[in-house]
Design an enzyme around this catalytic site. Structure first.
Site: not given
Ligand code: FAD
Length: 460
Positions: A33-34, A270, A439
């Site tokens: 994780e970066k 996004r 209820h």
């Molecule tokens: C304001 C906001 C509110 C939201 N609210 C909700 C909600 O209420 N409910 C819901 O279900 N979803 C919500 N979401 C969406 C949700 O946050 C995402 O769908 C979810 O975080 C996706 O998970 P992920 O693991 O795919 O990616 P992410 O959570 O984006 O995690 C990816 C990780 O990979 C790391 N990374 C990237 N490239 C590299 C690399 N080359 N090397 C090492 N690490 C790397 C990043 O730093 C990051 O930590 C919300 C999003 C936002 C922006």
């Protein structure tokens, strides 16, 4: 070179959940994780926004209680303390993830990763470039805010969901560009802090991905909260003079108008983080990584999950995909099932839905009938003084199978799981109408709407 059975890149809800499951299934696992563990969801998304929305709810409740004869002094709030609580919530959950990874004996590397065709993962650590090798790789690198190409925007200090949580002062006014789920949730937060809020939406309604009745209701309530909602408006330019920001919007007929504000939040979608896969000849589906139902990419042994593959872009979907990828990475053969995906908007009133939307039912030409029940006659809703809302069901006509449920109102994001269970188990409208609900509860509206669908509603 250190070797692992599974290397997961990205520590968000897709990645860390995949890492834990792969370890539970006996794999030797590394996670890279970066930034911070927890990803967008924990650090800049779901959790901080819901913490601030809880504050908004508290402020609104205190104001509302005056009308019930419960008086306090004037409501004051400290953004500093609210943000401190938000940070505490994040830290608590992040340390929980750290402990879980430790318990699973998962090696965590803190650095940016890049994967090559031989499944070597180069990690730029603080002091050195470390290379590790994985039998299998799971890419879960998520996404980041998309900034549309608006003339003048480079000269303006705009916020995205990545930076808005670091505000130190409550702005007097904010323009939110984008009326999707993220946009309306932030609008609710700022309106409760007495910020003058304007939403600018290019489409013809807010939350275009949600049910149109729910969007209509939310729009009405947000307007009551003095949130200005401008639809069918495109932002055509921006500029900044000192602290003052100005945004020029254009209507369909070409007429333009200038909006002045203290802060601008861009909530216009996004885009995926692709740095980890630049060296791979990976097949894409538009901007996103293409995967099959086993979450595997076109490259054998390389899986991808979460926002990086597009689709739902929800945390719980990322985690569900992570579980499937993890199982397959350690030799199982599991498939993802997207039939039951609950979707929630945490505004007040909340909106929650599961199963097919009415538009999807129509597109698939399934013979169906819809029924809607307003919360205005629900006892609990009246007692809580939260009668704005409804429950709507889409039911297949021949066998009465429940195809989709939409709810708007107080606490519906907690209640939607009951409907999820019905749809998961292919439950029918008869079964829903026979369920005894407590209820008084908002859940009784499910009993009522099912009865009404059959022409046998009691309070309808
Ligand atoms: C304001 C906001 C509110 C939201 N609210 C909700 C909600 O209420 N409910 C819901 O279900 N979803 C919500 N979401 C969406 C949700 O946050 C995402 O769908 C979810 O975080 C996706 O998970 P992920 O693991 O795919 O990616 P992410 O959570 O984006 O995690 C990816 C990780 O990979 C790391 N990374 C990237 N490239 C590299 C690399 N080359 N090397 C090492 N690490 C790397 C990043 O730093 C990051 O930590 C919300 C999003 C936002 C922006």
């Amino acid at each position: 070179m250190d070797k692992y059975d599974v290397i997961v890149v990205g520590g968000g809800p897709g990645g860390y959940v995949a890492a834990i499951r792969a370890a539970q299934l006996g794999g030797r696992v590394a996670l890279v994780e970066k930034n911070e563990l927890g990803g967008t969801c924990l650090n800049r998304g779901c959790i901080p926004s819901k913490t601030l929305l809880k504050h908004a709810e508290a402020i609104e409740l205190i104001e509302k209680a005056r009308g019930w004869g419960i008086e306090t002094g004037p409501v004051t709030f400290s953004l500093k303390k609210m943000m401190a609580r938000k940070n505490k919530v994040i830290e608590t959950l992040r340390s929980g993830i750290t402990s879980l990874l430790k318990k699973g004996k998962i090696t965590v590397y803190n650095g940016e990763a890049s994967v090559n065709q031989q499944k070597h993962v180069s990690i730029q650590l603080a002091e050195e470039l470390k290379v590790i090798q994985g039998e299998k790789i799971i890419v879960a690198t998520g996404g980041r805010p998309f900034l549309p190409p608006i003339p003048g925007m480079n000269e303006v200090d705009v916020h995205t969901s990545d930076t808005i949580f670091n505000l130190t002062e409550i702005p007097k006014s904010i323009v939110i560009v984008g009326g999707g789920v993220i946009g309306v949730e932030f609008a609710s937060i700022f309106a409760s802090l007495n910020t003058e809020v304007t939403i600018v939406e290019m489409g013809n309604r807010i939350i275009p991905s949600e049910d149109s009745d729910a969007a209509k209701l939310l729009q009405k309530i947000l307007k009551k909260k003095k949130i200005r909602i401008l639809v069918n408006k495109k932002v055509v330019s921006m500029s900044q003079d000192g602290e003052d920001k100005s945004i020029v919007i254009q209507s369909d007929d070409g007429k333009t108008k200038k909006l002045l504000c203290e802060e601008v939040l861009i909530a216009a979608g996004r885009k995926p983080n692709l740095s980890a896969i630049e060296k791979l000849d990976i097949r894409m589906n538009g901007l996103y990584i293409e995967v099959n139902e086993h979450m595997e990419t076109n490259l054998e042994g390389i899986y991808a999950v979460g926002d990086i593959i597009g689709g739902w872009q929800l945390a719980h979907v990322a985690s569900a995909e992570g579980l499937i990828a993890a199982a397959n990475a350690v030799g199982m053969k599991e498939r993802i099932d997207y039939k039951v995906i609950p979707r929630c908007v945490y505004t007040s009133p909340e909106i929650a839905s599961v199963g097919m939307s009415e538009e999807q039912v129509k597109e698939r030409r399934i013979p169906y009938r819809v029924e809607k029940y307003s919360l205005s006659s629900n006892g609990k809703a009246i007692a809580m003084d939260e009668t704005d809302g409804f429950v709507k069901i889409m039911v297949e006509e021949q066998y009465g199978e429940i195809l989709g449920v939409v709810m708007a109102g107080a606490h519906v994001t907690e209640m939607i799981s009951q409907s999820s269970a019905f749809i998961y188990l292919e439950g029918t409208v008869d079964e829903l109408a026979n369920m005894i609900q407590p209820h008084p509860s908002i859940s009784e509206s499910l009993f009522e709407v099912a009865g009404a669908w059959k022409g046998m509603g009691i309070h309808t």
